[in-house]
Design a protein around this motif. Structure first.
Motif, mmCIF file in Angstrom:
data_model
loop_
_atom_site.group_PDB
_atom_site.id
_atom_site.type_symbol
_atom_site.label_atom_id
_atom_site.label_comp_id
_atom_site.label_asym_id
_atom_site.label_seq_id
_atom_site.Cartn_x
_atom_site.Cartn_y
_atom_site.Cartn_z
ATOM 1 N N GLU A 124 4.421 1.907 9.701
ATOM 2 C CA GLU A 124 4.287 0.571 9.101
ATOM 3 C C GLU A 124 5.453 -0.323 9.514
ATOM 4 O O GLU A 124 5.261 -1.480 9.896
ATOM 5 C CB GLU A 124 4.241 0.683 7.577
ATOM 6 C CG GLU A 124 4.139 -0.676 6.900
ATOM 7 C CD GLU A 124 4.296 -0.624 5.402
ATOM 8 O OE1 GLU A 124 4.144 -1.687 4.776
ATOM 9 O OE2 GLU A 124 4.590 0.450 4.844
ATOM 10 N N LYS A 125 6.662 0.216 9.462
ATOM 11 C CA LYS A 125 7.852 -0.567 9.831
ATOM 12 C C LYS A 125 7.773 -1.009 11.297
ATOM 13 O O LYS A 125 8.077 -2.161 11.626
ATOM 14 C CB LYS A 125 9.103 0.278 9.598
ATOM 15 C CG LYS A 125 10.384 -0.427 9.947
ATOM 16 C CD LYS A 125 11.596 0.459 9.685
ATOM 17 C CE LYS A 125 12.858 -0.265 10.088
ATOM 18 N NZ LYS A 125 14.027 0.609 10.053
ATOM 19 N N ARG A 138 5.238 -3.877 11.622
ATOM 20 C CA ARG A 138 5.767 -5.131 11.059
ATOM 21 C C ARG A 138 6.855 -5.746 11.933
ATOM 22 O O ARG A 138 6.938 -6.955 12.076
ATOM 23 C CB ARG A 138 6.330 -4.899 9.654
ATOM 24 C CG ARG A 138 5.283 -4.715 8.598
ATOM 25 C CD ARG A 138 5.911 -4.695 7.204
ATOM 26 N NE ARG A 138 5.013 -4.163 6.216
ATOM 27 C CZ ARG A 138 4.022 -4.853 5.667
ATOM 28 N NH1 ARG A 138 3.840 -6.106 6.010
ATOM 29 N NH2 ARG A 138 3.236 -4.290 4.781
ATOM 30 N N PRO A 191 0.419 -5.232 8.390
ATOM 31 C CA PRO A 191 -0.541 -4.207 7.971
ATOM 32 C C PRO A 191 -0.678 -4.119 6.452
ATOM 33 O O PRO A 191 0.276 -4.340 5.715
ATOM 34 C CB PRO A 191 0.042 -2.922 8.542
ATOM 35 C CG PRO A 191 1.488 -3.187 8.684
ATOM 36 C CD PRO A 191 1.638 -4.652 8.949
ATOM 37 N N VAL A 222 -1.373 -1.410 3.668
ATOM 38 C CA VAL A 222 -1.267 0.044 3.587
ATOM 39 C C VAL A 222 -2.194 0.571 2.502
ATOM 40 O O VAL A 222 -2.181 0.105 1.368
ATOM 41 C CB VAL A 222 0.187 0.465 3.288
ATOM 42 C CG1 VAL A 222 0.308 1.971 3.242
ATOM 43 C CG2 VAL A 222 1.130 -0.126 4.315
ATOM 44 N N PHE A 254 -3.842 2.207 7.695
ATOM 45 C CA PHE A 254 -3.378 0.812 7.700
ATOM 46 C C PHE A 254 -4.519 -0.058 8.172
ATOM 47 O O PHE A 254 -5.164 0.241 9.174
ATOM 48 C CB PHE A 254 -2.199 0.616 8.669
ATOM 49 C CG PHE A 254 -1.024 1.500 8.392
ATOM 50 C CD1 PHE A 254 -0.332 1.395 7.203
ATOM 51 C CD2 PHE A 254 -0.611 2.423 9.322
ATOM 52 C CE1 PHE A 254 0.761 2.210 6.954
ATOM 53 C CE2 PHE A 254 0.466 3.240 9.075
ATOM 54 C CZ PHE A 254 1.161 3.132 7.886
#
Length: 181
Positions: free
Chosen positions: A76-77, A80, A88, A90, A95
């Motif tokens: 996710e990081k 982004r 995204p 979650v 995602f």
């Protein structure tokens, strides 16, 4: 003088150009959009496609399902913080990444980037041509006939012109795709 090698190297420039273009967003979702994203997990940096399954269920949505839930925060990081401007949503190990509409200014930026990639590919093709011509000059010094040298020069130039025309055609298609609303 190996024309097949020159052709292979020029085709490599086209393939690299196409790979660069695949990362440009066109307002439509594509799994290849996420190819440039790398994730710092397991003590190393890995491409996102080695950590998750990437699908495009709708024209404006990408889903990423990580195989190991422990890597989800890192994935996710990475999404982004990428330069793609994606945000995204979650849902556990999945995602959902909505692809926003492109505004006109953003489309123009992507067209400029596509032209920059195309120029890089043209330069690579011209470098291959120069290497071929240098090899031809060495062959002339080693006793290659003038007629054969002229014939090979024309073949190398035709190969270069055809390859650059293919780059221009791919660029025109991508530009039309980006500017399509």
């Amino acid at each position: 003088m190996n024309l097949d090698d020159l052709s292979r190297r020029m085709q490599g420039a086209i393939n690299a150009f196409k790979a660069d273009l695949s990362g440009l967003r066109t307002g439509r979702a594509s799994s290849s959009m996420l190819d440039p994203i790398t994730v710092n997990v397991y003590g190393s940096i890995m491409p996102i496609n080695q950590l998750a399954t990437i699908n495009v269920p709708e024209p404006r949505l990408i889903t990423v399902q990580v195989w190991d839930r422990g890597t989800a925060p890192a994935v996710e990081k990475a999404i982004r913080e990428s330069s793609l401007g994606l945000n995204p949503i979650v849902e556990g190990a999945v995602f959902r990444i909505p692809i926003p509409e492109l505004n006109n200014d953003r489309r123009k930026e992507f067209v400029k980037a596509a032209h920059k990639y195309a120029e890089g590919a043209r330069v690579a093709v011209r470098h291959v041509r120069r290497d071929g011509m240098d090899g031809l000059k060495k062959s002339e010094a080693d006793g290659l006939g003038e007629d054969e040298s002229r014939r090979l020069t024309e073949k190398i130039q035709k190969l270069t012109d055809d390859t650059i025309a293919e780059i221009d055609a791919v660029l025109a298609a991508k530009e039309a795709e980006i500017l399509q609303i």
